[in-house]
Design an enzyme around this catalytic site. Sequence first.
Site, mmCIF file in Angstrom:
data_model
loop_
_atom_site.group_PDB
_atom_site.id
_atom_site.type_symbol
_atom_site.label_atom_id
_atom_site.label_comp_id
_atom_site.label_asym_id
_atom_site.label_seq_id
_atom_site.Cartn_x
_atom_site.Cartn_y
_atom_site.Cartn_z
ATOM 1 N N ARG A 1 -15.656 -15.873 31.649
ATOM 2 C CA ARG A 1 -15.724 -14.702 32.527
ATOM 3 C C ARG A 1 -16.176 -13.428 31.814
ATOM 4 O O ARG A 1 -16.547 -12.457 32.446
ATOM 5 C CB ARG A 1 -14.354 -14.482 33.206
ATOM 6 C CG ARG A 1 -14.015 -15.548 34.228
ATOM 7 C CD ARG A 1 -12.544 -15.513 34.635
ATOM 8 N NE ARG A 1 -11.702 -16.278 33.721
ATOM 9 C CZ ARG A 1 -10.369 -16.374 33.827
ATOM 10 N NH1 ARG A 1 -9.727 -15.736 34.792
ATOM 11 N NH2 ARG A 1 -9.682 -17.090 32.960
ATOM 12 N N ASP B 1 -5.710 -13.931 24.129
ATOM 13 C CA ASP B 1 -6.387 -12.879 24.899
ATOM 14 C C ASP B 1 -5.419 -11.863 25.513
ATOM 15 O O ASP B 1 -5.745 -11.203 26.491
ATOM 16 C CB ASP B 1 -7.285 -13.514 25.984
ATOM 17 C CG ASP B 1 -6.524 -14.388 26.974
ATOM 18 O OD1 ASP B 1 -5.291 -14.517 26.851
ATOM 19 O OD2 ASP B 1 -7.176 -14.952 27.888
ATOM 20 N N ASN C 1 3.160 -15.590 35.132
ATOM 21 C CA ASN C 1 3.317 -16.119 33.787
ATOM 22 C C ASN C 1 2.392 -15.347 32.851
ATOM 23 O O ASN C 1 1.186 -15.315 33.065
ATOM 24 C CB ASN C 1 2.927 -17.617 33.815
ATOM 25 C CG ASN C 1 2.704 -18.189 32.426
ATOM 26 O OD1 ASN C 1 3.305 -17.756 31.465
ATOM 27 N ND2 ASN C 1 1.821 -19.190 32.342
ATOM 28 N N LYS D 1 -22.291 13.976 1.010
ATOM 29 C CA LYS D 1 -22.103 12.576 0.633
ATOM 30 C C LYS D 1 -21.658 12.492 -0.806
ATOM 31 O O LYS D 1 -22.272 13.126 -1.669
ATOM 32 C CB LYS D 1 -23.417 11.806 0.801
ATOM 33 C CG LYS D 1 -23.275 10.317 0.578
ATOM 34 C CD LYS D 1 -24.528 9.680 0.016
ATOM 35 C CE LYS D 1 -24.615 9.865 -1.480
ATOM 36 N NZ LYS D 1 -25.708 9.110 -2.102
ATOM 37 N N ALA E 1 -32.748 32.706 -5.140
ATOM 38 C CA ALA E 1 -33.212 32.091 -3.895
ATOM 39 C C ALA E 1 -34.596 31.478 -4.079
ATOM 40 O O ALA E 1 -35.431 32.001 -4.819
ATOM 41 C CB ALA E 1 -33.241 33.142 -2.792
ATOM 42 N N ALA F 1 -8.986 -21.213 21.672
ATOM 43 C CA ALA F 1 -10.100 -22.165 21.609
ATOM 44 C C ALA F 1 -11.012 -22.065 22.816
ATOM 45 O O ALA F 1 -12.143 -22.535 22.805
ATOM 46 C CB ALA F 1 -9.556 -23.587 21.491
ATOM 47 N N ASN G 1 -31.242 14.331 -4.945
ATOM 48 C CA ASN G 1 -30.496 13.332 -5.717
ATOM 49 C C ASN G 1 -31.209 11.998 -5.859
ATOM 50 O O ASN G 1 -30.745 11.126 -6.558
ATOM 51 C CB ASN G 1 -29.125 13.106 -5.071
ATOM 52 C CG ASN G 1 -29.230 12.601 -3.644
ATOM 53 O OD1 ASN G 1 -30.195 12.908 -2.944
ATOM 54 N ND2 ASN G 1 -28.259 11.828 -3.211
ATOM 55 N N TYR G 2 -32.379 11.852 -5.221
ATOM 56 C CA TYR G 2 -32.972 10.521 -5.107
ATOM 57 C C TYR G 2 -34.442 10.575 -5.474
ATOM 58 O O TYR G 2 -35.185 11.425 -4.960
ATOM 59 C CB TYR G 2 -32.797 10.072 -3.654
ATOM 60 C CG TYR G 2 -33.205 8.656 -3.340
ATOM 61 C CD1 TYR G 2 -32.759 7.600 -4.124
ATOM 62 C CD2 TYR G 2 -34.013 8.372 -2.239
ATOM 63 C CE1 TYR G 2 -33.116 6.294 -3.812
ATOM 64 C CE2 TYR G 2 -34.368 7.079 -1.919
ATOM 65 C CZ TYR G 2 -33.918 6.035 -2.708
ATOM 66 O OH TYR G 2 -34.262 4.751 -2.396
#
Length: 463
Positions: free
Chosen positions: A16, A105, A172, A353, A425, A11, A388-389
């Site tokens: 820092r 943390d 600790n 892709k 080609a 919480a 492709n687009y």
Amino acid sequence: MGNLYAVVLAAGKGTRMKSKKHKVLHSVCGKPIIDHVLDRLHELGCDRTICVIGYQGDTLREHLEKKHAVTLVEQKEQLGTAHAIMQAKDELASLEGTTLVMNGDHPLFTLETLQRLVRSHQEKRAAATVLTADLDDPAQYGRVIRNGNHSVQRIVEYKDASEEERQITEINTGTFCFDNQKLFSVIHEVNNNNAQKEYYLPDVLSLLLKRSELVHAVKVHDAGEAMGVNDRQQLAEADAYMRQMILQKHMEEGVTIVDTSNTYIEPEVFIGADTVIHPGTFLRGTTMIGEDCQIGPQADLTDMVIDDEVSIKYTVASGSRIEKETTVGPYVYMRPQTHLRKRVKIGCFIDLKKAELGDGTKVSHLAYVGDARVGKKVNISCGVVTVNYDGKNKFKTIIGDNAFIGCNVNLVAPVHVKKGAYVAAGSTITNDVPEKALAIARERQTNKPGYVEKLWAKRSQQK
Ligand code: UD1
Ligand code: CA
């Protein structure tokens, strides 16, 4: 193990860090700090995990609810770690068992360390057991004060400690096991008469001792694990520590890491034995790599599935699958849903892709293959582009087995070049090409003999 509950404290504001982002959402080895903590608790098999949230509670809630099975409780004002635990009272106070408390943390504790803490606590039937560490530089951590017979007496926060107490190197870690009932029977007695005017959880230890309850300490074996992340310096240190631990684990499993100071592997990555990881390599997410591969230099791979004997150099790739004996790179960009089957050769400057390439297919130089299904033993020559687009929609290119696509060919999708067909080609192909046919789609060449001399003669007359 009896019932085991966990409370994670997250919480606090994390001042820092000087960040807009919640401290525990900063990443260590590619994964948010809080996820490291909660994943360990999940592995530990806690019956119930409660996370105390407050500062930036909404963002944290959104993150936690997506990824973890935790109960969230809110601490509206951050009045200290004991006050944070009190927010879990309704959820826990009536239950019998062990409660493990962790700071949100502290990303570095291993499962083994937490198991050792819980086991020791339960075997000794302690009311509380604190996990401590001996640090060369105990910095601003709370110090563990022990009495003459060496048992834990109390914990003093750095800001409240005397010069002498600050010399103590046992700290600790903020990780505790409590007898759940005993924890909640004393926690309301914690006060805030201290330097920070906060209710400190470690004060519970003194309160339990006052009631003649058993309080123990367990020390971490490797002090490196004890580190909390309070600022950017510690964030970098935690990252470096975990990175080395991950690399060490892979080396123990038979992976060669050529340069451990220049290799970045996230915790969930798997690598088979005898694979060599070359410098400048980043392996992220759930990437799985087989045996006898050569990865890098400079491979940045996310969520990849890679079989044995694959070689990948100077490549950015994600969400794709690569089968046995395939070679990739240098200089390849592979976007998700690409699938390279066996012995495929992807050469230099290739963009892939959503492309499936069959066994033995080659794309050697300067090409874009996207939204494509390519058969076996196809040759895709230099400069080929799958078009492709159309500005609105994506279309698919299909190329059959043994086809040959010449240099600088545009394949305007949707289009199907069938088995064994050749494309000359420089062609821009807009119609399907039948099996074994040769497609030529370009202007025929015209040579004009002696034309250059005529041209220059004309120009000099014009002057
Ligand atoms: C705390 C311990 C310190 C220990 C150190 C280990 C206390 C008083 N001190 O110090 O002995 O050496 O951890 O890293 O416990 N939090 C809340 N609500 C609050 C305050 C804090 O949920 O009101 C959360 C924070 O988000 C954080 C954790 O508790 O995750 C610890 O708080 P922090 O302020 O970082 O404590 P430290 O000063 O590091
Ligand atoms: Ca802290």
